[in-house]
Design a protein around this motif. Sequence first.
Motif, PDB file in Angstrom:
ATOM      1  N   UNK A   1     140.170  71.074 -11.523  1.00 30.99           N
ATOM      2  CA  UNK A   1     141.006  70.328 -12.452  1.00 30.99           C
ATOM      3  C   UNK A   1     141.493  69.081 -11.733  1.00 30.99           C
ATOM      4  N   UNK A   2     141.483  67.931 -12.432  1.00 33.46           N
ATOM      5  CA  UNK A   2     141.709  66.674 -11.713  1.00 33.46           C
ATOM      6  C   UNK A   2     142.813  65.791 -12.270  1.00 33.46           C
ATOM      7  N   UNK A   3     143.612  66.325 -13.189  1.00 29.49           N
ATOM      8  CA  UNK A   3     144.736  65.512 -13.669  1.00 29.49           C
ATOM      9  C   UNK A   3     145.758  66.422 -14.361  1.00 29.49           C
ATOM     10  N   UNK A   4     146.985  65.953 -14.485  1.00 24.97           N
ATOM     11  CA  UNK A   4     147.995  66.733 -15.226  1.00 24.97           C
ATOM     12  C   UNK A   4     147.555  67.000 -16.665  1.00 24.97           C
ATOM     13  N   UNK A   5     146.921  66.024 -17.315  1.00 27.73           N
ATOM     14  CA  UNK A   5     146.465  66.234 -18.694  1.00 27.73           C
ATOM     15  C   UNK A   5     145.458  67.374 -18.772  1.00 27.73           C
ATOM     16  N   UNK A   6     144.517  67.389 -17.824  1.00 29.89           N
ATOM     17  CA  UNK A   6     143.517  68.468 -17.821  1.00 29.89           C
ATOM     18  C   UNK A   6     144.177  69.820 -17.597  1.00 29.89           C
ATOM     19  N   UNK A   7     145.152  69.855 -16.688  1.00 30.26           N
ATOM     20  CA  UNK A   7     145.821  71.115 -16.385  1.00 30.26           C
ATOM     21  C   UNK A   7     146.514  71.658 -17.637  1.00 30.26           C
ATOM     22  N   UNK A   8     147.213  70.784 -18.333  1.00 29.73           N
ATOM     23  CA  UNK A   8     147.956  71.228 -19.514  1.00 29.73           C
ATOM     24  C   UNK A   8     146.989  71.662 -20.616  1.00 29.73           C
ATOM     25  N   UNK A   9     145.897  70.930 -20.789  1.00 28.84           N
ATOM     26  CA  UNK A   9     144.939  71.312 -21.823  1.00 28.84           C
ATOM     27  C   UNK A   9     144.304  72.667 -21.498  1.00 28.84           C
ATOM     28  N   UNK A  10     143.970  72.862 -20.233  1.00 27.98           N
ATOM     29  CA  UNK A  10     143.410  74.150 -19.801  1.00 27.98           C
ATOM     30  C   UNK A  10     144.385  75.282 -20.109  1.00 27.98           C
ATOM     31  N   UNK A  11     145.641  75.080 -19.759  1.00 24.24           N
ATOM     32  CA  UNK A  11     146.635  76.141 -19.960  1.00 24.24           C
ATOM     33  C   UNK A  11     146.846  76.432 -21.442  1.00 24.24           C
ATOM     34  N   UNK A  12     146.900  75.380 -22.259  1.00 21.97           N
ATOM     35  CA  UNK A  12     147.099  75.585 -23.691  1.00 21.97           C
ATOM     36  C   UNK A  12     145.937  76.365 -24.286  1.00 21.97           C
ATOM     37  N   UNK A  13     144.716  76.008 -23.879  1.00 20.23           N
ATOM     38  CA  UNK A  13     143.548  76.693 -24.427  1.00 20.23           C
ATOM     39  C   UNK A  13     143.449  78.127 -23.925  1.00 20.23           C
ATOM     40  N   UNK A  14     143.826  78.329 -22.673  1.00 24.09           N
ATOM     41  CA  UNK A  14     143.802  79.690 -22.127  1.00 24.09           C
ATOM     42  C   UNK A  14     144.820  80.562 -22.858  1.00 24.09           C
ATOM     43  N   UNK A  15     146.002  80.021 -23.078  1.00 27.14           N
ATOM     44  CA  UNK A  15     147.047  80.773 -23.779  1.00 27.14           C
ATOM     45  C   UNK A  15     146.589  81.112 -25.198  1.00 27.14           C
TER      46      UNK A  15
END
Lengths: 97, 498
Positions: free
Chosen positions: B170-184
Amino acid sequence: MNLSKSDVLHVARLSALALSEAEVDRIAGELSAILNYVEGLSSVDLSGIPAEEGSRLPTALAEDLPVQSLSTDWALAGAPDRSGPFFQVPRILEEGR
Amino acid sequence: MSTSIHKRPLFRGWEVVVGLEVHTQLLTRTKLFCRCDNRFGAPPNTLVCPVCLGHPGTLPVLNEEAVRLGIRAGLAAGCRISPVSTFERKHYFYPDLPKGYQISQYAQPLLTGGSLKIRTDAGEREISIHRMHLEEDAGKNLHAGIPDSSHVDLNRAGVPLLEIVSDPDIHSPDEAVDYLKRLRLLLRTTRVSDGNMEEGSFRCDINLSIRKPGSTVFGTRVEIKNVNSFRFVHKAMVFEIDRQIDAIEAGEKVLLETRLFDPSSGRTKAMRSKEEALDYRYFPEPDIPLLVVSDSMIDSQRRALPELPEQRADRYCAALGVQRADAEVLVAEEELAHYFEEGMERFRSTSKGEESFKKARDRWTSFILSEVLRETNRRGADVLSGPTSVEHAVGLIDRVLSGSLSFSQAKEVYARAIEEKKTPLDLVEESGLVQMSGEDELLALVEAVLSDNPGEVAAYRGGKERLFGFFVGSVMKKSNGKANPEKVNDILKAKLNG
């Protein structure tokens, strides 16, 4: 195998134990004796015998059905200290973990 | 692994490398190794027994449902399911861990591999998941307002967790948040977890380092523990990226350490921690022999797998003709997606012909993405039932489609319906709301507006066509929003150009 003083201090710290100078020396001797005793097992020829198979069978699984828990008083009965419904412990300084 | 060559975002000329660890509580009825209730919010120390209190001589027995839910999560994320996996003891001393060790999966986790597709402004790509494993939660320590001591509540001790570890992909805060939202969302859709972040059922640790672009070695990594909202994840990362860049550019070193995010200051700070290197002394848990998973167990979970968010969005695009961006928003909250679909089914059955269905779809989609989304964000999913249930909302939009209400009237009625807890159509009746569609009425309004604004009329006829919107707006205003905008358009055009 002989444990050094620093090995003992490391293990003591991981175990949250405070040892006196005299205890460190005594325990270094006792732990070394235990390790040497266990080390004797390595003289047994185990070639061709897998490390874990046979000793580790499939685990049993439990159905997801609730059973009555203990009452709070029973749960706290063995605690060194309590405060209302809580276990009470010395102040924790570290945050998180 | 990236699906396409993906340009990594840079921060002040540095590349950011992030791996995320998520701990999610599983929706079982009982704990992982004993049959105490797995429930949030019970009075302190009421959901405990000798097993989860760590009394000597007790024997943990693994919860079958936790294994099933783990498998289901793994299938949803495309993981490999290990036919045989192991449990180990992870040792550390802390008052919320009564046994002095946590039972976790270390050497051979239940699930390995897998991935999650994310979509940010930078495009779409797969974030690979390194592993997922079962472990038990710890109890809760309380410090606030207690002098010289801490309190411990062990209701949470032994609650089943699935730890989900991403690759450093993961390479940015936006990517991290999108990953977490989709995982949740994935965990909620599959009923593996409720994903409730306020109650701690979905918690995140961030591992972050920086390096120069093109470098293949990792920088020194800092772990930020227990960040419990998407907004905080973003803020903590933005702060930490700057802090590390500042340090390195000033010739200092980034220390390998654990930090905490402080929401009040927006900063991360080093945890006060003993200087000892952690040594968990893992060894095989002798009380939990090998976990052997049968094919039939996997198959039954595969059959139980519902439609996943990604597939759902694909279906909205392909079968219903919804725009990709709209579909993504619609599937992000499950209740909203159901509301949308139920409405679409009604319109499908009442629409005469494809054109009228498309009209209904566009109105309904835009109504949901503006009005309903705003109200669910503000007031929660309650607005999706009761007086503003699908049935009632569809009735309201039907009025718009038939031309008896304007869309702006409908939006107003909807907001009032929620406020006053009445059905929208009752409100329409009550307040005598009707869209003004009569030619004569509208013509009178148009003529009044034109004679009130001779200057603008002359300018429009002289070529300032942008003024058309001004005339429409004025007519709408004069009608108190009741005029049918399409008809107003037609009449205005005829009058101005005629």
